[in-house]
Design a protein around this motif. Structure first.
Motif, PDB file in Angstrom:
ATOM      1  N   ARG A  82     -61.622  95.282  25.722  1.00  0.00           N
ATOM      2  CA  ARG A  82     -60.980  96.541  25.339  1.00  0.00           C
ATOM      3  C   ARG A  82     -59.777  96.214  24.455  1.00  0.00           C
ATOM      4  O   ARG A  82     -58.998  95.331  24.761  1.00  0.00           O
ATOM      5  N   ASN A  83     -59.639  96.941  23.354  1.00  0.00           N
ATOM      6  CA  ASN A  83     -58.527  96.666  22.438  1.00  0.00           C
ATOM      7  C   ASN A  83     -57.610  97.877  22.267  1.00  0.00           C
ATOM      8  O   ASN A  83     -56.830  97.934  21.321  1.00  0.00           O
ATOM      9  N   GLN A  84     -57.712  98.844  23.159  1.00  0.00           N
ATOM     10  CA  GLN A  84     -56.859 100.033  23.137  1.00  0.00           C
ATOM     11  C   GLN A  84     -56.990 100.814  21.829  1.00  0.00           C
ATOM     12  O   GLN A  84     -56.023 101.410  21.352  1.00  0.00           O
ATOM     13  N   ALA A  85     -58.186 100.811  21.243  1.00  0.00           N
ATOM     14  CA  ALA A  85     -58.396 101.472  19.961  1.00  0.00           C
ATOM     15  C   ALA A  85     -58.160 102.982  20.052  1.00  0.00           C
ATOM     16  O   ALA A  85     -57.620 103.584  19.122  1.00  0.00           O
ATOM     17  N   ALA A  86     -58.536 103.608  21.160  1.00  0.00           N
ATOM     18  CA  ALA A  86     -58.353 105.058  21.295  1.00  0.00           C
ATOM     19  C   ALA A  86     -56.867 105.414  21.341  1.00  0.00           C
ATOM     20  O   ALA A  86     -56.427 106.355  20.678  1.00  0.00           O
ATOM     21  N   ALA A  87     -56.096 104.655  22.099  1.00  0.00           N
ATOM     22  CA  ALA A  87     -54.656 104.900  22.173  1.00  0.00           C
ATOM     23  C   ALA A  87     -54.010 104.646  20.815  1.00  0.00           C
ATOM     24  O   ALA A  87     -53.137 105.395  20.379  1.00  0.00           O
ATOM     25  N   LYS A  88     -54.442 103.599  20.136  1.00  0.00           N
ATOM     26  CA  LYS A  88     -53.902 103.255  18.823  1.00  0.00           C
ATOM     27  C   LYS A  88     -54.237 104.339  17.812  1.00  0.00           C
ATOM     28  O   LYS A  88     -53.418 104.678  16.955  1.00  0.00           O
ATOM     29  N   ALA A  89     -55.430 104.912  17.909  1.00  0.00           N
ATOM     30  CA  ALA A  89     -55.829 105.974  16.988  1.00  0.00           C
ATOM     31  C   ALA A  89     -54.927 107.193  17.159  1.00  0.00           C
ATOM     32  O   ALA A  89     -54.527 107.818  16.171  1.00  0.00           O
ATOM     33  N   GLY A  90     -54.593 107.515  18.400  1.00  0.00           N
ATOM     34  CA  GLY A  90     -53.709 108.648  18.652  1.00  0.00           C
ATOM     35  C   GLY A  90     -52.314 108.416  18.090  1.00  0.00           C
ATOM     36  O   GLY A  90     -51.721 109.298  17.466  1.00  0.00           O
ATOM     37  N   LEU A  91     -51.785 107.207  18.285  1.00  0.00           N
ATOM     38  CA  LEU A  91     -50.467 106.864  17.754  1.00  0.00           C
ATOM     39  C   LEU A  91     -50.492 106.877  16.225  1.00  0.00           C
ATOM     40  O   LEU A  91     -49.573 107.408  15.586  1.00  0.00           O
ATOM     41  N   SER A  92     -51.535 106.312  15.645  1.00  0.00           N
ATOM     42  CA  SER A  92     -51.658 106.286  14.186  1.00  0.00           C
ATOM     43  C   SER A  92     -51.687 107.690  13.611  1.00  0.00           C
ATOM     44  O   SER A  92     -51.043 107.970  12.600  1.00  0.00           O
ATOM     45  N   LYS A  93     -52.407 108.574  14.279  1.00  0.00           N
ATOM     46  CA  LYS A  93     -52.489 109.957  13.801  1.00  0.00           C
ATOM     47  C   LYS A  93     -51.114 110.621  13.834  1.00  0.00           C
ATOM     48  O   LYS A  93     -50.722 111.325  12.903  1.00  0.00           O
ATOM     49  N   LYS A  94     -50.356 110.380  14.898  1.00  0.00           N
ATOM     50  CA  LYS A  94     -49.015 110.965  15.000  1.00  0.00           C
ATOM     51  C   LYS A  94     -48.080 110.402  13.939  1.00  0.00           C
ATOM     52  O   LYS A  94     -47.277 111.136  13.368  1.00  0.00           O
ATOM     53  N   ILE A  95     -48.181 109.108  13.664  1.00  0.00           N
ATOM     54  CA  ILE A  95     -47.338 108.491  12.637  1.00  0.00           C
ATOM     55  C   ILE A  95     -47.647 109.096  11.275  1.00  0.00           C
ATOM     56  O   ILE A  95     -46.736 109.465  10.518  1.00  0.00           O
ATOM     57  N   LEU A  96     -48.924 109.212  10.965  1.00  0.00           N
ATOM     58  CA  LEU A  96     -49.308 109.762   9.667  1.00  0.00           C
ATOM     59  C   LEU A  96     -48.983 111.251   9.556  1.00  0.00           C
ATOM     60  O   LEU A  96     -48.597 111.734   8.494  1.00  0.00           O
ATOM     61  N   THR A  97     -49.109 111.982  10.653  1.00  0.00           N
ATOM     62  CA  THR A  97     -48.794 113.403  10.648  1.00  0.00           C
ATOM     63  C   THR A  97     -47.300 113.634  10.435  1.00  0.00           C
ATOM     64  O   THR A  97     -46.896 114.623   9.830  1.00  0.00           O
ATOM     65  N   ALA A  98     -46.469 112.713  10.908  1.00  0.00           N
ATOM     66  CA  ALA A  98     -45.020 112.855  10.745  1.00  0.00           C
ATOM     67  C   ALA A  98     -44.586 112.639   9.298  1.00  0.00           C
ATOM     68  O   ALA A  98     -43.463 112.991   8.943  1.00  0.00           O
ATOM     69  N   ALA A  99     -45.428 112.086   8.471  1.00  0.00           N
ATOM     70  CA  ALA A  99     -45.174 111.891   7.037  1.00  0.00           C
ATOM     71  C   ALA A  99     -43.912 111.078   6.771  1.00  0.00           C
ATOM     72  O   ALA A  99     -43.103 111.423   5.914  1.00  0.00           O
ATOM     73  N   TRP A 100     -43.728 109.973   7.510  1.00  0.00           N
ATOM     74  CA  TRP A 100     -42.548 109.124   7.326  1.00  0.00           C
ATOM     75  C   TRP A 100     -42.426 108.626   5.898  1.00  0.00           C
ATOM     76  O   TRP A 100     -41.365 108.686   5.292  1.00  0.00           O
ATOM     77  N   GLY A 101     -43.514 108.101   5.390  1.00  0.00           N
ATOM     78  CA  GLY A 101     -43.493 107.511   4.047  1.00  0.00           C
ATOM     79  C   GLY A 101     -43.114 108.519   2.977  1.00  0.00           C
ATOM     80  O   GLY A 101     -42.307 108.227   2.087  1.00  0.00           O
ATOM     81  N   LYS A 102     -43.685 109.713   3.046  1.00  0.00           N
ATOM     82  CA  LYS A 102     -43.372 110.752   2.063  1.00  0.00           C
ATOM     83  C   LYS A 102     -41.910 111.172   2.165  1.00  0.00           C
ATOM     84  O   LYS A 102     -41.254 111.390   1.158  1.00  0.00           O
ATOM     85  N   THR A 103     -41.408 111.285   3.381  1.00  0.00           N
ATOM     86  CA  THR A 103     -40.013 111.688   3.565  1.00  0.00           C
ATOM     87  C   THR A 103     -39.074 110.675   2.923  1.00  0.00           C
ATOM     88  O   THR A 103     -38.116 111.051   2.244  1.00  0.00           O
ATOM     89  N   VAL A 104     -39.355 109.396   3.113  1.00  0.00           N
ATOM     90  CA  VAL A 104     -38.518 108.347   2.513  1.00  0.00           C
ATOM     91  C   VAL A 104     -38.606 108.415   0.989  1.00  0.00           C
ATOM     92  O   VAL A 104     -37.585 108.376   0.290  1.00  0.00           O
ATOM     93  N   THR A 105     -39.818 108.537   0.469  1.00  0.00           N
ATOM     94  CA  THR A 105     -40.017 108.601  -0.984  1.00  0.00           C
ATOM     95  C   THR A 105     -39.279 109.788  -1.590  1.00  0.00           C
ATOM     96  O   THR A 105     -38.580 109.652  -2.597  1.00  0.00           O
ATOM     97  N   PHE A 106     -39.417 110.953  -0.964  1.00  0.00           N
ATOM     98  CA  PHE A 106     -38.764 112.150  -1.483  1.00  0.00           C
ATOM     99  C   PHE A 106     -37.242 112.046  -1.375  1.00  0.00           C
ATOM    100  O   PHE A 106     -36.516 112.489  -2.259  1.00  0.00           O
ATOM    101  N   THR A 107     -36.756 111.467  -0.282  1.00  0.00           N
ATOM    102  CA  THR A 107     -35.306 111.321  -0.100  1.00  0.00           C
ATOM    103  C   THR A 107     -34.734 110.407  -1.173  1.00  0.00           C
ATOM    104  O   THR A 107     -33.642 110.670  -1.693  1.00  0.00           O
ATOM    105  N   LYS A 108     -35.448 109.343  -1.515  1.00  0.00           N
ATOM    106  CA  LYS A 108     -34.955 108.405  -2.522  1.00  0.00           C
ATOM    107  C   LYS A 108     -34.686 109.104  -3.851  1.00  0.00           C
ATOM    108  O   LYS A 108     -33.604 108.974  -4.416  1.00  0.00           O
ATOM    109  N   TYR A 109     -35.673 109.831  -4.367  1.00  0.00           N
ATOM    110  CA  TYR A 109     -35.471 110.421  -5.693  1.00  0.00           C
ATOM    111  C   TYR A 109     -34.502 111.594  -5.650  1.00  0.00           C
ATOM    112  O   TYR A 109     -33.750 111.821  -6.595  1.00  0.00           O
ATOM    113  N   LYS A 110     -34.461 112.318  -4.531  1.00  0.00           N
ATOM    114  CA  LYS A 110     -33.516 113.434  -4.421  1.00  0.00           C
ATOM    115  C   LYS A 110     -32.084 112.924  -4.279  1.00  0.00           C
ATOM    116  O   LYS A 110     -31.149 113.549  -4.772  1.00  0.00           O
ATOM    117  N   ALA A 111     -31.908 111.789  -3.611  1.00  0.00           N
ATOM    118  CA  ALA A 111     -30.580 111.201  -3.475  1.00  0.00           C
ATOM    119  C   ALA A 111     -30.053 110.759  -4.839  1.00  0.00           C
ATOM    120  O   ALA A 111     -28.880 110.964  -5.155  1.00  0.00           O
TER     121      ALA A 111
END
Length: 180
Positions: A82-111
């Protein structure tokens, strides 16, 4: 049940209902993407437009690495472990849904447009470092939410402590001139 021939199994659906469902699903996915992008724009705007904010500091988190699928592993008997793929998939979905990368990118150019500075720092051991004395040790992070420094006894919420460490590192990076 009657088995279908191989050619029939490989044939893709081409009916009108299939096409309609495909279009509806594409609209739902596009809507989700638009909501995430809108959230990232609004969040970055709120950060940059705050008159008290002159410096924004982010950790250089590898979102791509954090959302990778776990590799399949075999145990000592040669069976798939078992490699905890189901738990990892849930965490990955939450990370991507939070849009961390986009927020950083947008903050950079707006700053930049607002005449403010956005610094990205190395996240190495930010969750294990004490914001009060700077002591770094894995045992400082007692649990997911609790931080207790082994050197000075400082206690805090782990995320709050890490945020203070990140802010301090950003200011140090700015003062030393070694920022990105």
């Amino acid at each position: 049940a009657r088995q279908r021939g191989r050619a029939a199994q490989e044939k893709r659906p081409t009916g009108a209902n299939y096409r309609k469902t495909k279009k509806r699903l594409a609209r739902v996915h596009q809507y989700g993407k638009n909501v995430r992008e809108d959230f990232a724009h609004k969040t970055s705007r709120a950060i940059v437009q705050n008159p008290d904010t002159l410096l924004v500091v982010y950790e250089d988190l590898s979102v791509k690495g954090m959302t990778k699928k776990p590799k399949a592993k075999k145990d000592e008997n040669g069976k798939w472990a078992r490699n905890q793929a189901a738990a990892k998939a849930g965490l990955s979905k939450k990370i991507l849904t939070a849009a961390w990368g986009k927020t950083v990118t947008f903050t950079k150019y707006k700053a930049v447009k607002a005449g403010k500075l956005c610094i990205i720092i190395n996240p190495y051991q930010t969750s294990q470092e004490c914001a009060e004395c700077g002591h770094i040790h894995p045992d400082n992070r007692v649990s997911q939410s609790r931080f207790v420094c082994q050197a000075c006894g400082h206690q805090d919420n782990a995320d709050h402590n890490a945020a203070r460490v990140i802010a301090r590192r950003g200011v140090q990076s700015l003062l030393s001139g070694g920022y990105q």
